[in-house]
Design an enzyme around this catalytic site. Structure first.
Site, PDB file in Angstrom:
ATOM      1  N   LYS A 129      -0.289  12.602  -4.956  1.00  0.00           N
ATOM      2  CA  LYS A 129       0.344  11.854  -3.689  1.00  0.00           C
ATOM      3  C   LYS A 129       1.049  13.043  -2.940  1.00  0.00           C
ATOM      4  O   LYS A 129       1.737  13.691  -3.541  1.00  0.00           O
ATOM      5  CB  LYS A 129       1.196  10.646  -4.013  1.00  0.00           C
ATOM      6  CG  LYS A 129       1.147   9.861  -2.914  1.00  0.00           C
ATOM      7  CD  LYS A 129       0.155   8.855  -2.717  1.00  0.00           C
ATOM      8  CE  LYS A 129       0.103   7.755  -1.798  1.00  0.00           C
ATOM      9  NZ  LYS A 129      -0.933   6.749  -1.767  1.00  0.00           N
ATOM     10  N   ASP A 169      -2.140   7.438   4.198  1.00  0.00           N
ATOM     11  CA  ASP A 169      -1.253   6.290   3.673  1.00  0.00           C
ATOM     12  C   ASP A 169      -0.458   5.999   4.611  1.00  0.00           C
ATOM     13  O   ASP A 169      -0.820   6.018   5.787  1.00  0.00           O
ATOM     14  CB  ASP A 169      -0.473   7.008   2.358  1.00  0.00           C
ATOM     15  CG  ASP A 169       0.243   5.556   1.667  1.00  0.00           C
ATOM     16  OD1 ASP A 169      -0.526   5.021   0.810  1.00  0.00           O
ATOM     17  OD2 ASP A 169       1.518   5.148   1.831  1.00  0.00           O
TER      18      ASP A 169
HETATM   19  P1  NDP Z   1       0.058   1.731   8.018  1.00  0.00           P
HETATM   20  O1  NDP Z   1       0.890   3.009   8.537  1.00  0.00           O
HETATM   21  O2  NDP Z   1      -1.044   1.596   8.564  1.00  0.00           O
HETATM   22  O3  NDP Z   1       0.597   0.285   7.931  1.00  0.00           O
HETATM   23  C1  NDP Z   1       1.932   0.004   7.394  1.00  0.00           C
HETATM   24  C2  NDP Z   1       2.395  -1.425   7.920  1.00  0.00           C
HETATM   25  O4  NDP Z   1       3.286  -1.716   6.935  1.00  0.00           O
HETATM   26  C3  NDP Z   1       2.619  -1.355   9.064  1.00  0.00           C
HETATM   27  O5  NDP Z   1       2.850  -2.772   9.753  1.00  0.00           O
HETATM   28  C4  NDP Z   1       4.403  -1.388   9.098  1.00  0.00           C
HETATM   29  O6  NDP Z   1       5.087  -1.801  10.009  1.00  0.00           O
HETATM   30  C5  NDP Z   1       4.500  -1.941   7.728  1.00  0.00           C
HETATM   31  N1  NDP Z   1       5.465  -1.180   6.834  1.00  0.00           N
HETATM   32  C6  NDP Z   1       5.695  -0.032   6.502  1.00  0.00           C
HETATM   33  N2  NDP Z   1       6.934   0.435   5.909  1.00  0.00           N
HETATM   34  C7  NDP Z   1       7.484  -0.688   6.287  1.00  0.00           C
HETATM   35  C8  NDP Z   1       8.671  -1.083   5.562  1.00  0.00           C
HETATM   36  N3  NDP Z   1       9.708  -0.410   5.140  1.00  0.00           N
HETATM   37  N4  NDP Z   1       9.229  -2.402   5.920  1.00  0.00           N
HETATM   38  C9  NDP Z   1       8.494  -3.424   6.585  1.00  0.00           C
HETATM   39  N5  NDP Z   1       7.341  -3.013   6.890  1.00  0.00           N
HETATM   40  C10 NDP Z   1       6.736  -1.837   6.654  1.00  0.00           C
HETATM   41  O7  NDP Z   1      -0.142   2.008   6.472  1.00  0.00           O
HETATM   42  P2  NDP Z   1      -1.282   1.403   5.477  1.00  0.00           P
HETATM   43  O8  NDP Z   1      -1.719   0.127   6.006  1.00  0.00           O
HETATM   44  O9  NDP Z   1      -2.332   2.399   5.085  1.00  0.00           O
HETATM   45  O10 NDP Z   1      -0.595   1.203   4.281  1.00  0.00           O
HETATM   46  C11 NDP Z   1       0.126  -0.029   3.650  1.00  0.00           C
HETATM   47  C12 NDP Z   1       0.190  -0.227   2.357  1.00  0.00           C
HETATM   48  O11 NDP Z   1      -0.941  -0.074   1.435  1.00  0.00           O
HETATM   49  C13 NDP Z   1       1.146   0.820   1.690  1.00  0.00           C
HETATM   50  O12 NDP Z   1       1.817   0.594   0.397  1.00  0.00           O
HETATM   51  C14 NDP Z   1       0.065   1.995   1.269  1.00  0.00           C
HETATM   52  O13 NDP Z   1       0.700   2.817  -0.048  1.00  0.00           O
HETATM   53  C15 NDP Z   1      -1.167   1.218   0.549  1.00  0.00           C
HETATM   54  N6  NDP Z   1      -2.355   1.683   0.511  1.00  0.00           N
HETATM   55  C16 NDP Z   1      -2.898   2.270   1.416  1.00  0.00           C
HETATM   56  C17 NDP Z   1      -4.277   2.812   1.387  1.00  0.00           C
HETATM   57  C18 NDP Z   1      -4.953   3.325   2.577  1.00  0.00           C
HETATM   58  O14 NDP Z   1      -6.139   3.629   2.221  1.00  0.00           O
HETATM   59  N7  NDP Z   1      -4.397   3.316   3.869  1.00  0.00           N
HETATM   60  C19 NDP Z   1      -5.115   2.727   0.129  1.00  0.00           C
HETATM   61  C20 NDP Z   1      -4.407   1.776  -0.770  1.00  0.00           C
HETATM   62  C21 NDP Z   1      -3.065   1.426  -0.678  1.00  0.00           C
HETATM   63  P3  NDP Z   1       5.350  -0.798  11.374  1.00  0.00           P
HETATM   64  O15 NDP Z   1       4.094  -0.767  12.185  1.00  0.00           O
HETATM   65  O16 NDP Z   1       6.502  -1.501  12.184  1.00  0.00           O
HETATM   66  O17 NDP Z   1       5.717   0.540  10.998  1.00  0.00           O
HETATM   67  O1  2IT Z   2      -2.799   4.601  -2.372  1.00  0.00           O
HETATM   68  C1  2IT Z   2      -3.866   4.958  -2.016  1.00  0.00           C
HETATM   69  O2  2IT Z   2      -4.887   4.602  -2.848  1.00  0.00           O
HETATM   70  C2  2IT Z   2      -4.252   5.446  -0.952  1.00  0.00           C
HETATM   71  N1  2IT Z   2      -3.426   5.642  -0.018  1.00  0.00           N
HETATM   72  C3  2IT Z   2      -5.806   6.252  -0.562  1.00  0.00           C
HETATM   73  C4  2IT Z   2      -6.012   7.413  -1.377  1.00  0.00           C
HETATM   74  C5  2IT Z   2      -7.043   8.055  -1.048  1.00  0.00           C
HETATM   75  O3  2IT Z   2      -7.050   9.400  -1.497  1.00  0.00           O
HETATM   76  O4  2IT Z   2      -8.072   7.685  -0.255  1.00  0.00           O
END
Ligand code: NDP
Ligand code: 2IT
Length: 449
Positions: A129, A169
């Site tokens: 990561k 992420d």
């Molecule tokens: P994005 O940046 O696209 O979206 C994050 C969302 O969560 C936004 O709505 C953001 O609000 C909100 N958010 C982020 N940090 C905070 C905080 N500290 N307090 C409150 N709200 C918060 O990220 P992702 O959707 O990609 O990721 C979301 C989660 O999913 C994370 O935990 C990530 O690690 C996990 N994840 C992501 C994957 C991926 O493929 N993208 C894969 C597996 C897990 P705002 O818009 O106001 O910033």
């Molecule tokens: O938390 C996760 O699994 C991710 N942010 C996606 C990682 C990836 O390599 O697609």
């Protein structure tokens, strides 16, 4: 924190001593160790070769300066990270997070989780990561590009299709992956598609990667419901976040007949009893990059926005936390259970505190941990790597079917493993143990390295 056997407690104490102040990393390690008691009892060979202690120590940790110039001509300094945690099963694989809260402890918690998640997919990917404390909020497109270029100017020497393959992420989506890939290509003079995943569809990306994490979380939940003769049809669902994972979780819930009645961002949450209007949500969050409050103004149908209060007080049958770590606490868990919620599945990484996870389980709520429920994103990244390696690209339908099949496989593997190790029905035990044993067996085969 829960009870650990003496051997596992010693390992945990060592982690605390060696990694002071990294509370999220401690939490992630503890959550895995809590499941491993029956495994070490059955397999002394893991203890003999110090597999667990080796797993807790990243193979390599890179921390670097990221200097760049903002639109006002001021030099900005951020800190960049890449933690290459474990490569027993394949190249390090895991996303990059750009958020002001990022420090080594967050990257290590995410990298540690990633080892077991990636192992659980059954695919040839190790765990890693990275990210930065850069805050993209309010930054112009040009600033984001210059930051990404500066970040890759150091990162490029550490990554590669056979070494380490980053993706997105929080704060890193298609736009950022584009700028990062462009700079990697410029520096190396190689069109090495397999070095990053989450690429655009016209330059080496995979169909369904954008949707994969949210879709996968819903597919996993669907399997959990199906195992109990239920489905999404007619269910009220609350999703936290409104970013990549949340958006496509909402899309798939609606396709499967459920209604998402609330979602959130870091400045509040929206309740829309008629169901979140996904096109409008995408317009507000993806196109305008605006605040969620704008949704209510544009929707004009009786939806409401709250800046204070708890999202989890909105009554629902199913809750999908898809925003960030520790966003659902013990009090929220009690509220959800009291309101009749039957499933909580983690789209985000570690969104439920350990106390919340325990309270949900004790209340009989089905609890699906992120390692299992959100593994669809990284699994589809592995499908992207597969397509890049064979210079092929698959259709949306075929790729989505592969994702659904992978999520079914993860679901069933969790239940079978939980049963085998004496915790029938526990997705937590199943995910941790099945994820652990695959990577631990590979480490035993590869010797002490
Ligand atoms: P994005 O940046 O696209 O979206 C994050 C969302 O969560 C936004 O709505 C953001 O609000 C909100 N958010 C982020 N940090 C905070 C905080 N500290 N307090 C409150 N709200 C918060 O990220 P992702 O959707 O990609 O990721 C979301 C989660 O999913 C994370 O935990 C990530 O690690 C996990 N994840 C992501 C994957 C991926 O493929 N993208 C894969 C597996 C897990 P705002 O818009 O106001 O910033
Ligand atoms: O938390 C996760 O699994 C991710 N942010 C996606 C990682 C990836 O390599 O697609």
């Amino acid at each position: 924190m829960g009870n650990l056997s003496a051997k596992l407690q010693d390992i945990y104490d060592e982690v605390l001593t060696r990694n002071p102040g990294e509370t999220e990393f401690h939490q992630a390690v503890n959550e895995v160790l809590e499941s491993l008691g029956p495994v070490v009892a059955k397999h002394p060979e893991y203890a003999d070769s110090a597999v667990i202690r080796r797993l807790c120590e990243p193979e390599r940790q890179i921390i670097f300066r990221v200097p760049w110039v903002d639109d006002a001509g001021t030099v900005q300094i951020n800190r960049g990270f890449r933690v290459e945690f474990n490569s027993a099963l394949g190249p390090y694989k895991g996303g990059l997070r750009f958020h002001p809260s990022v420090y080594l402890g967050i990257i290590k918690f995410l990298g540690f989780e990633q080892i077991f998640k990636n192992s659980l997919t059954g695919m040839p990917i190790g765990g890693g990561k990275g990210g930065s404390d850069f805050d993209p909020k309010g930054r112009s497109d040009g600033e984001v590009m210059r930051f990404c270029q500066a970040f890759m100017t150091e990162l490029y020497r550490h990554i590669g299709e056979y070494t380490d393959v980053p993706a997105g992420d929080i704060g890193v989506g298609g736009r950022e992956i584009g700028y990062l890939f462009g700079q990697y290509k410029r520096i190396t003079n190689r069109y090495e598609s397999g070095v990053l995943t989450g690429k655009g569809l016209t330059w080496g990306g995979s169909q369904v990667r954008t949707e994969a994490t949210g879709y996968g979380t819903v597919f996993f939940t669907q399997e959990a419901l199906r195992a109990r003769d239920s489905s999404f049809d007619g269910k009220r669902v609350v999703v936290s976040g409104s970013g990549n994972v949340a958006t496509y979780a909402i899309e798939k819930v609606h396709e499967l007949g459920g209604t998402v009645v609330a979602c959130s961002d870091s400045s509040g949450f929206v309740v829309d009893d008629k169901g979140i209007d996904l096109e409008l949500l995408k317009e507000v969050k993806q196109v305008r990059r605006a605040r969620l409050a704008d949704y209510v103004e544009l929707r004009g149908n009786g939806s409401s926005h709250a800046e204070d209060g708890r999202l989890w007080e909105v009554p629902c049958d199913i809750a999908l936390p898809c925003a960030t770590q520790n966003e659902l606490d013990e009090a929220d868990a009690h509220t959800l259970a009291r309101n009749g919620c039957v499933v909580v599945a983690e789209g985000a990484n570690m969104p439920c505190t350990p106390e919340a996870a325990r309270a949900l389980t004790e209340a009989g709520v089905i609890f699906a941990p992120g390692k299992a429920a959100n593994a669809g994103g990284v699994a589809t990244s592995a499908l992207e790597m597969q397509q890049n390696a064979s210079r092929d690209s698959w259709t949306f339908e075929h790729t989505e079917e592969r994702l659904a099949e992978i999520m079914r496989g993860i679901h069933d593997r969790c239940l079978e493993t939980a049963e085998e190790y004496g915790s029938p029905g526990s997705y937590v035990a199943g995910a941790n143990i099945a994820g652990f044993t695959r990577v631990a067996d590979a480490m035993l085969s590869l010797g002490v390295i």
